[in-house]
Design a protein around this motif. Structure first.
Motif, PDB file in Angstrom:
ATOM      1  N   MET A 158       4.071  -3.275  -7.697  1.00 43.45           N
ATOM      2  CA  MET A 158       2.999  -3.059  -6.732  1.00 43.45           C
ATOM      3  C   MET A 158       3.586  -2.893  -5.332  1.00 43.45           C
ATOM      4  O   MET A 158       4.371  -3.684  -4.879  1.00 43.45           O
ATOM      5  N   THR A 159       3.214  -1.858  -4.700  1.00 38.31           N
ATOM      6  CA  THR A 159       3.703  -1.632  -3.337  1.00 38.31           C
ATOM      7  C   THR A 159       2.521  -1.534  -2.405  1.00 38.31           C
ATOM      8  O   THR A 159       1.379  -1.473  -2.857  1.00 38.31           O
ATOM      9  N   GLU A 160       2.831  -1.517  -1.125  1.00 30.59           N
ATOM     10  CA  GLU A 160       1.747  -1.376  -0.153  1.00 30.59           C
ATOM     11  C   GLU A 160       1.024  -0.056  -0.329  1.00 30.59           C
ATOM     12  O   GLU A 160      -0.189   0.032  -0.212  1.00 30.59           O
ATOM     13  N   ARG A 161       1.799   0.967  -0.679  1.00 30.58           N
ATOM     14  CA  ARG A 161       1.183   2.280  -0.868  1.00 30.58           C
ATOM     15  C   ARG A 161       0.136   2.231  -1.978  1.00 30.58           C
ATOM     16  O   ARG A 161      -0.967   2.747  -1.825  1.00 30.58           O
ATOM     17  N   LEU A 162       0.502   1.537  -3.047  1.00 23.13           N
ATOM     18  CA  LEU A 162      -0.411   1.453  -4.193  1.00 23.13           C
ATOM     19  C   LEU A 162      -1.686   0.711  -3.812  1.00 23.13           C
ATOM     20  O   LEU A 162      -2.789   1.136  -4.143  1.00 23.13           O
ATOM     21  N   TRP A 163      -1.505  -0.415  -3.115  1.00 25.62           N
ATOM     22  CA  TRP A 163      -2.691  -1.159  -2.661  1.00 25.62           C
ATOM     23  C   TRP A 163      -3.582  -0.251  -1.824  1.00 25.62           C
ATOM     24  O   TRP A 163      -4.803  -0.261  -1.969  1.00 25.62           O
ATOM     25  N   GLY A 164      -2.917   0.500  -0.960  1.00 25.96           N
ATOM     26  CA  GLY A 164      -3.660   1.432  -0.097  1.00 25.96           C
ATOM     27  C   GLY A 164      -4.493   2.389  -0.924  1.00 25.96           C
ATOM     28  O   GLY A 164      -5.674   2.596  -0.657  1.00 25.96           O
ATOM     29  N   ILE A 165      -3.861   2.949  -1.946  1.00 27.14           N
ATOM     30  CA  ILE A 165      -4.573   3.914  -2.797  1.00 27.14           C
ATOM     31  C   ILE A 165      -5.755   3.250  -3.495  1.00 27.14           C
ATOM     32  O   ILE A 165      -6.861   3.784  -3.542  1.00 27.14           O
ATOM     33  N   LEU A 166      -5.507   2.035  -4.025  1.00 23.91           N
ATOM     34  CA  LEU A 166      -6.564   1.347  -4.767  1.00 23.91           C
ATOM     35  C   LEU A 166      -7.768   1.037  -3.872  1.00 23.91           C
ATOM     36  O   LEU A 166      -8.909   1.270  -4.255  1.00 23.91           O
ATOM     37  N   ILE A 167      -7.440   0.496  -2.681  1.00 19.03           N
ATOM     38  CA  ILE A 167      -8.541   0.134  -1.769  1.00 19.03           C
ATOM     39  C   ILE A 167      -9.273   1.381  -1.298  1.00 19.03           C
ATOM     40  O   ILE A 167     -10.502   1.434  -1.245  1.00 19.03           O
TER      41      ILE A 167
END
Lengths: 245, 238
Positions: B14-23
């Motif tokens: 999990m990366t910040e980019r992924l969190w960004g995409i999910l949110i």
């Protein structure tokens, strides 16, 4: 008041009722007795159109209908003025005791809700069920359910009430309460046609007895005469078999 | 799992980019859910219930001519895949000159499909109500219609309620098939975001979670409904 003439009915090849004729006068309490399978229940069911007779006529309060081919209107008119009490109670499971009684009054007789409720509570009182008016059938014992069912049949103030073995599916200790309600009803002058295996009830309460065997009426007599000295040997044998059991 | 193991499976930590995409994608998936999936489900299921009640009553009353037709309908619909039915209506019917928009086509197919299943559920429930109660109704002078409406149907619907809730929950999830006929519902919305971001696992899990949310909500509704029904009657088991 009520007369059946030449009623016959067969189930496939088996004759269930053969040429039945009978008369009921107002205020009569008639017991229909006889061995199992003699056609007693079928007779009652044909008289209220739950079964279709093959032939026969019914005269009810001066109006004669063909039991095989009755118009919807005549059927409804006769059913509105007769009550029917079943062996298995058949209360509406989705309605309270009170609603079971009011249902016919409001839906069929179009009484307003208040009048219907008043009549229903009074009727439930007569069968000793007023304090259970808000109970659902599943919350009542068999004897209580049958008393509510009797109240349902009484409420519309019918000309006659048919009882189809009203105590046969009850535990022995619950039979008494139902019989006592029926006894009260009989002494109030209600016309009753009762299919029963309760010989004591038949002897003590009914004034008229119809003895059936194999789909025929073998003997029709005053209750006291019948129980004292039945004419027919089949009837004698039937009564003896009950005494000895 | 080690980092190497994750890489071997094609997983990224999990990366910040992924969190960004999910949110970022959450509302973009939820919105089509509220705007398409829900209306599709509600409309189709309501229609399905109408179809089911009529079809079940026809069979229960053994109406001549209509009963075999009802059986034929149930036989065909239950015997063919939902996805195929969607394709027949949306891609097939235009060659007969019947061109439907995707949304109405989906509503129709889901309703007709679910109607067949629910009709069987209801027929079973109707037949579970003791006949004696109908006879008792006739004996107090009620007509067939009155007996059905006031005595039999209320009890049958109550008996069928858990099974019908099941069908409703199944339908919410089945609406994802409508993506195949260009209905812009949750799953299609997710596919589009996946095409842009190349995060299939996270995004498909996310949409799965949203379906789970919807189903959970319906499960609560079912419990609430069952409790209400139970308090309204002594039970159909009398």
């Amino acid at each position: 008041m009520l007369e059946v003439r030449h009623l016959s009915k067969r189930f496939r090849d088996i004759p269930a009722l053969s040429d039945i004729s009978l008369t009921v006068e107002r205020g009569d309490v008639t017991a229909v007795i006889g061995p199992s399978g003699s056609g007693k229940t079928t007779l009652l069911r044909c008289m209220n159109f739950l079964e279709t007779a093959d032939s026969g006529e019914l005269t009810f309060k001066g109006k004669t209908v063909d039991l095989h081919r009755v118009s919807r209107k005549d059927m409804a008119a006769i059913r509105r003025n007769t009550g029917f009490v079943f062996q298995s109670f058949n209360l509406f499971a989705n309605k309270t005791a009170l609603q079971n009684v009011t249902e016919g009054l409001t839906i069929v007789r179009h009484l307003n809700a208040e009048t219907a409720k008043e009549i229903a509570l009074h009727t439930l009182d007569r069968v000793g069920m007023r304090d259970r008016a808000d109970h659902y059938p599943s919350q009542l014992s068999g004897g209580q359910q049958q008393r509510v069912a009797i109240a349902r049949a009484m409420a519309a103030n019918p000309d006659i009430i048919y009882f189809d073995e009203p105590t046969s599916s009850l535990d022995p200790e619950l039979i008494g309460e139902v019989l006592s309600v029926m006894r009260d009803l009989a002494s109030s002058g209600m016309t009753m046609l009762v299919v029963t295996h309760e010989m004591r009830f038949a002897r003590d309460v009914s004034n008229h007895v119809i003895f059936m065997d194999a789909g025929r009426i073998l003997e029709e007599n005053d209750s006291s005469t019948f129980f004292a000295s039945p004419r027919e040997t089949r009837a004698q044998a039937f009564l003896n078999s009950l005494h000895n059991s | 799992m080690t980092e190497r193991g994750m890489k071997a499976c094609g997983l990224q930590p999990m990366t910040e980019r992924l969190w960004g995409i999910l949110i970022d994608s959450f509302p973009k998936i939820l919105l089509p859910g509220l705007k398409m999936t829900l209306p599709l489900t509600v409309l189709a299921f309501s229609l399905a219930m109408c179809i089911a009640v009529v079809t079940a009553l026809i069979q229960f009353a053994r109406v001549r001519v209509l009963t075999p037709l009802a059986r034929l309908y149930i036989w065909v619909i239950r015997g063919t895949p939902l996805l195929v039915q969607l394709f027949v209506v949306f891609y097939g019917l235009p060659s007969l000159g019947v061109v439907l928009d995707a949304f109405p086509a989906a509503v129709m197919v889901f309703a007709v499909n679910e109607g067949a299943y629910c009709a069987e559920t209801l027929r079973g429930a109707l037949e579970s109500i003791p006949r004696g109660q109908m006879e008792a109704g006739y004996c107090v002078g009620m007509s067939y219609g009155q007996v059905m409406r006031r005595i039999v149907l209320p009890q049958a619907l109550k008996a069928a309620f858990p099974a019908l809730s099941n069908s409703l929950i199944a339908m919410v999830k089945n609406t994802s098939l409508a993506a195949n006929i260009t209905v812009m519902e949750m799953f299609m919305a997710t596919q589009r975001i996946v095409a842009r971001t190349y995060e299939p696992l996270a995004l498909y899990l996310e949409v799965a979670l949203i379906y789970l949310m919807f189903s959970t909500l319906l499960t609560w509704l079912q419990r609430w409904g069952e409790r209400r029904l139970a308090s309204k009657g002594g039970g159909a088991h009398a």
